[in-house]
Design a protein around this motif. Structure first.
Motif, PDB file in Angstrom:
ATOM      1  N   GLN A 190       0.831  -1.205   0.000  1.00 47.24           N
ATOM      2  CA  GLN A 190       0.000   0.000   0.000  1.00 47.24           C
ATOM      3  C   GLN A 190       0.865   1.255   0.000  1.00 47.24           C
ATOM      4  O   GLN A 190       0.566   2.227  -0.712  1.00 47.24           O
ATOM      5  CB  GLN A 190      -0.925  -0.010   1.220  1.00 47.24           C
ATOM      6  CG  GLN A 190      -2.047  -1.027   1.144  1.00 47.24           C
ATOM      7  CD  GLN A 190      -2.890  -1.053   2.403  1.00 47.24           C
ATOM      8  OE1 GLN A 190      -2.600  -0.352   3.378  1.00 47.24           O
ATOM      9  NE2 GLN A 190      -3.929  -1.866   2.406  1.00 47.24           N
ATOM     10  N   VAL A 191       1.923   1.246   0.797  1.00 41.11           N
ATOM     11  CA  VAL A 191       2.832   2.393   0.836  1.00 41.11           C
ATOM     12  C   VAL A 191       3.504   2.580  -0.520  1.00 41.11           C
ATOM     13  O   VAL A 191       3.608   3.705  -1.032  1.00 41.11           O
ATOM     14  CB  VAL A 191       3.889   2.215   1.946  1.00 41.11           C
ATOM     15  CG1 VAL A 191       4.988   3.273   1.821  1.00 41.11           C
ATOM     16  CG2 VAL A 191       3.239   2.295   3.318  1.00 41.11           C
ATOM     17  N   ASP A 192       3.952   1.483  -1.124  1.00 44.09           N
ATOM     18  CA  ASP A 192       4.602   1.573  -2.433  1.00 44.09           C
ATOM     19  C   ASP A 192       3.664   2.182  -3.475  1.00 44.09           C
ATOM     20  O   ASP A 192       4.069   3.034  -4.283  1.00 44.09           O
ATOM     21  CB  ASP A 192       5.061   0.184  -2.894  1.00 44.09           C
ATOM     22  CG  ASP A 192       6.298  -0.299  -2.157  1.00 44.09           C
ATOM     23  OD1 ASP A 192       6.908   0.512  -1.433  1.00 44.09           O
ATOM     24  OD2 ASP A 192       6.649  -1.486  -2.305  1.00 44.09           O
ATOM     25  N   ARG A 193       2.402   1.752  -3.456  1.00 42.75           N
ATOM     26  CA  ARG A 193       1.445   2.292  -4.427  1.00 42.75           C
ATOM     27  C   ARG A 193       1.169   3.771  -4.162  1.00 42.75           C
ATOM     28  O   ARG A 193       1.038   4.572  -5.101  1.00 42.75           O
ATOM     29  CB  ARG A 193       0.139   1.487  -4.386  1.00 42.75           C
ATOM     30  CG  ARG A 193       0.258   0.079  -4.973  1.00 42.75           C
ATOM     31  CD  ARG A 193      -1.120  -0.528  -5.210  1.00 42.75           C
ATOM     32  NE  ARG A 193      -1.847  -0.730  -3.965  1.00 42.75           N
ATOM     33  CZ  ARG A 193      -1.789  -1.845  -3.236  1.00 42.75           C
ATOM     34  NH1 ARG A 193      -1.021  -2.854  -3.628  1.00 42.75           N
ATOM     35  NH2 ARG A 193      -2.502  -1.964  -2.130  1.00 42.75           N
ATOM     36  N   LEU A 194       1.078   4.132  -2.892  1.00 40.01           N
ATOM     37  CA  LEU A 194       0.790   5.522  -2.531  1.00 40.01           C
ATOM     38  C   LEU A 194       1.896   6.459  -3.002  1.00 40.01           C
ATOM     39  O   LEU A 194       1.627   7.490  -3.635  1.00 40.01           O
ATOM     40  CB  LEU A 194       0.613   5.638  -1.020  1.00 40.01           C
ATOM     41  CG  LEU A 194       0.387   7.054  -0.474  1.00 40.01           C
ATOM     42  CD1 LEU A 194      -0.941   7.604  -0.972  1.00 40.01           C
ATOM     43  CD2 LEU A 194       0.426   7.056   1.053  1.00 40.01           C
ATOM     44  N   VAL A 195       3.149   6.118  -2.698  1.00 37.94           N
ATOM     45  CA  VAL A 195       4.241   7.019  -3.081  1.00 37.94           C
ATOM     46  C   VAL A 195       4.440   7.023  -4.594  1.00 37.94           C
ATOM     47  O   VAL A 195       4.800   8.058  -5.174  1.00 37.94           O
ATOM     48  CB  VAL A 195       5.553   6.657  -2.348  1.00 37.94           C
ATOM     49  CG1 VAL A 195       5.405   6.848  -0.851  1.00 37.94           C
ATOM     50  CG2 VAL A 195       6.010   5.248  -2.668  1.00 37.94           C
TER      51      VAL A 195
END
Length: 241
Positions: A190-195
């Protein structure tokens, strides 16, 4: 400071972690190196990740905010608050075995920087970030602040020297995160997709030439190092884990 209710006292006592709420302890933990003074409701002294997780779950059940604390050397008041202060420096002071080939060592959150460097010195190694408070700053606190020091342009900040982290989340989940680690895989993705979705803005506001970033989460580091949650946990000052 609001006095603990009977329910809150029972919840904290049932956690199995040492918790104190006497006036002297609350007074001692009402200050850090900042100019602020906020008296906590209670202070916890976990001896392990399991105890830390248990007392964090108990605090959630009791409706108490959690304030993780190292040595209290920060200047912005990040180690004080009116909820449950969790002292991670008192007991977690172990230095594990050194892997000289990989140049890694496992340390507890309460290990002091000078203590670690004294251990590493006979092996020709040292931990790069050289904070002015090295005689009392703990590694856990340095990770929380992503501390650096005068030689940050040469050695970088704390996040550049972290291989993996054992973390406790707000719901009491305990996991090991870092590159190649499977802990918190869903959150990591989720963090990877957000950034990635905001990559252009992150690069514009936080260019790579910026050696040290004080405010906010390490979105720039997370963008440059996908798949590694240590990059965003470092510097989050206890708000993420």
């Amino acid at each position: 400071m609001v006095a603990l209710s009977d329910h809150q006292r029972r919840s904290l006592a049932d956690s199995g972690c040492e918790v104190r709420s006497d006036a002297l302890t609350r007074t001692l933990y009402a200050t850090d190196a900042s100019i602020y003074r906020v008296e906590p409701a209670a202070v916890a002294f976990p001896r392990s990740a399991a105890e830390a997780a248990a007392v964090v779950r108990a605090a959630a059940d009791a409706g108490l905010p959690v304030i993780p604390r190292g040595a209290g050397t920060g200047l912005a008041g990040g180690a004080i608050g009116d909820g449950l202060v969790v002292d991670l420096a008192r007991h977690s002071r172990q230095i594990g075995s050194l892997d000289r080939e990989r140049r890694t060592v496992h340390v507890g959150a309460g290990v002091v920087l000078d203590q670690l460097n004294a251990f590493l010195r006979p092996h020709g190694l040292w931990f790069g970030p050289d904070v002015a408070t090295s005689s009392r700053a703990t590694l856990g606190g340095m990770i929380a602040n992503n501390s650096s020091g005068a030689h940050a342009p040469v050695y970088g900040t704390t996040v550049d020297h972290v291989e993996a982290l054992e973390v406790v989340l707000a719901d009491g989940t305990v996991a090991v995160v870092g590159r190649g680690r499977d802990g918190l895989e869903e959150l990591r993705d989720q963090v990877d997709r957000l950034v990635a979705r905001h990559a252009a803005t992150i690069r514009e506001r936080l260019p790579e030439v910026l050696v040290k970033r004080w405010p906010g989460y390490g979105l720039d580091d997370a963008l440059r190092h996908p798949g590694d949650l240590t990059r965003i946990v470092c510097g989050s000052e206890g708000t993420l884990a």
